[in-house]
Design a protein around this motif. Structure first.
Motif, PDB file in Angstrom:
ATOM      1  N   ARG A   1      33.593  34.537  37.763  1.00 17.69           N
ATOM      2  CA  ARG A   1      34.590  35.351  38.362  1.00 17.69           C
ATOM      3  C   ARG A   1      33.902  36.634  38.978  1.00 17.69           C
TER       4      ARG A   1
ATOM      5  N   PRO B   1      40.326  45.109  44.722  1.00 15.23           N
ATOM      6  CA  PRO B   1      39.416  44.793  45.772  1.00 15.23           C
ATOM      7  C   PRO B   1      39.652  45.264  47.032  1.00 15.23           C
ATOM      8  N   TYR B   2      40.787  45.270  47.474  1.00 12.57           N
ATOM      9  CA  TYR B   2      41.203  45.521  48.896  1.00 12.57           C
ATOM     10  C   TYR B   2      40.965  47.187  48.831  1.00 12.57           C
TER      11      TYR B   2
ATOM     12  N   THR C   1      39.184  41.178  38.638  1.00  7.71           N
ATOM     13  CA  THR C   1      38.926  41.381  40.044  1.00  7.71           C
ATOM     14  C   THR C   1      38.013  42.255  40.703  1.00  7.71           C
TER      15      THR C   1
ATOM     16  N   CYS D   1      32.008  40.290  51.713  1.00  6.28           N
ATOM     17  CA  CYS D   1      32.462  39.604  52.987  1.00  6.28           C
ATOM     18  C   CYS D   1      33.526  40.533  53.626  1.00  6.28           C
ATOM     19  N   GLY D   2      34.325  41.023  52.882  1.00  5.58           N
ATOM     20  CA  GLY D   2      35.398  42.011  53.331  1.00  5.58           C
ATOM     21  C   GLY D   2      34.871  43.144  54.262  1.00  5.58           C
TER      22      GLY D   2
ATOM     23  N   ARG E   1      32.811  35.648  42.418  1.00  3.60           N
ATOM     24  CA  ARG E   1      33.661  35.365  43.480  1.00  3.60           C
ATOM     25  C   ARG E   1      34.169  36.833  43.716  1.00  3.60           C
ATOM     26  N   ASN E   2      34.296  37.720  42.888  1.00  9.08           N
ATOM     27  CA  ASN E   2      34.756  39.070  43.353  1.00  9.08           C
ATOM     28  C   ASN E   2      33.684  39.723  44.284  1.00  9.08           C
ATOM     29  N   THR E   3      32.197  39.672  44.001  1.00 10.86           N
ATOM     30  CA  THR E   3      31.342  39.985  44.700  1.00 10.86           C
ATOM     31  C   THR E   3      31.478  39.447  46.159  1.00 10.86           C
ATOM     32  N   LEU E   4      31.774  38.057  46.465  1.00  6.30           N
ATOM     33  CA  LEU E   4      31.910  37.678  47.692  1.00  6.30           C
ATOM     34  C   LEU E   4      33.058  37.980  48.560  1.00  6.30           C
ATOM     35  N   LEU E   5      34.201  38.176  47.862  1.00  4.88           N
ATOM     36  CA  LEU E   5      35.415  38.883  48.243  1.00  4.88           C
ATOM     37  C   LEU E   5      35.038  39.906  48.898  1.00  4.88           C
ATOM     38  N   ILE E   6      34.601  41.092  47.838  1.00  5.94           N
ATOM     39  CA  ILE E   6      34.609  42.574  48.458  1.00  5.94           C
ATOM     40  C   ILE E   6      33.344  42.753  49.477  1.00  5.94           C
TER      41      ILE E   6
END
Length: 327
Positions: A97, A188-189, A275, A107-108, A100-105
């Protein structure tokens, strides 16, 4: 007589002596240049010493990632466990988890830190009033120079669901209050867009510098041909910006696992761990709050290894696509 005989060959002794002579000449030239610029090199000395003390010497602490480290016994007397710490962290249910959170934030942030500054630079380039343009630039640059400790407190008040100005504005349009820093689905957003807001102005500096270097005769020829401002942007400005955009995009690959510890740590809470918890905050809590030094070092080493591979890949891609090289 054979044709090759008409061209006498150089003596072997002369050929072998030319190489070392040239090499010695280059060494003497570099030595003279070093002596001439010794003041500049001495100015670098404090930075080199600090870099060595705080970045290279601590690398020896990597060994605790392979130990059952105890501060009492120290590095030299702690028991070795091999890859046991890595097996432990990969078996934790929270680690996938966190990754995943690291990659989402991250990469965004990487993607939008390219798109938004480019758009902002293009819009600034279209402003004809010098005073208004400088004012917008100054306002946009200011957040970059503020730390996340300061901005975290400001944004906590601004984004508050009860008293924040953002939710007050949303209320004027009949919308329900949004808990930007307490809703796990939105957090995250919020991290991505607040980072973009902070770095947008400073990130546009490089693109503005590139825009000023575009030959104005291109635009003059386009005006003669009847091209509108939009077509000038599409067919002149963007192609001239493309090499810079590609280069910065390639170099940004090395930051895929850097989601911003300062920002997240100053703005997240237990309610958004699902998240908002990233690798850096996970390492901090694991090592400094739970005192699991060896597993936290293993997580840090894992991140560093992946980041090193990504940095090498990014520089290789930058060399292939734009010809960029460090040396």
């Amino acid at each position: 007589m054979a044709r090759g005989a008409l061209l006498p060959r150089a003596p072997k002794a002369f050929t072998s002596a030319a190489g070392p002579g040239r090499h010695i000449g280059e060494e003497l030239f570099m030595l003279k240049r070093l002596c001439r610029e010794r003041a500049l090199h001495l100015m670098l000395l404090p930075s080199i010493v600090l870099l060595f003390l705080f970045h290279y010497i601590p690398l020896g602490g990597i060994v605790i990632a392979f130990q059952d480290y105890s501060p009492v016994r120290g590095i030299l007397r702690s028991d070795w466990v091999g890859l046991g710490n890595f097996t432990y962290i990969f078996s934790l249910p929270t680690f996938p988890r966190v990754l995943r959170n690291t990659l989402l934030i991250a990469c965004g942030k990487v993607v939008l830190n390219i798109l938004v500054p480019v758009t902002f630079a293009l819009l600034l380039n279209e402003i004809r009033s010098a005073v208004f343009k400088r004012t917008i630039q100054t306002v946009a640059y200011l957040p970059h120079f503020l730390s996340w400790v300061i901005l975290g407190g400001i944004l906590t008040d601004v984004l508050s669901p009860s008293t924040g100005i953002v939710n007050r504005i949303l209320g004027l349009f009949g919308m329900e209050p949004v808990f930007f820093l307490g809703d796990a689905a939105i957090f995250p957003y919020t991290m991505i867009w607040t980072e973009i807001w902070k770095e947008m102005g400073f990130g546009a500096v490089i693109y503005l510098a590139t825009l000023t270097g575009i030959d104005p005769t291109y635009y003059e020829a386009a005006v003669v041909d009847g091209a509108t401002r939009w077509k000038q942007t599409v067919y002149i400005t963007l192609p001239c910006l493309a090499p810079t955009i590609v280069l910065l995009s390639m170099l940004a690959l090395g930051n895929v696992l850097n989601a911003g510890f300062d920002q997240v740590y100053n703005m997240y809470s237990i309610s958004v761990y699902s998240t908002g918890d990233i690798i850096d905050t996970f390492i901090y809590r694991l090592g400094l709050e739970d005192f699991q030094f060896s597993p936290s070092a293993a997580v840090g080493l894992f991140k560093s290894a992946i980041s090193t591979v990504l940095i090498i890949l990014s520089y290789k891609l930058a060399d292939i696509t734009t010809g960029y090289r460090i040396i």
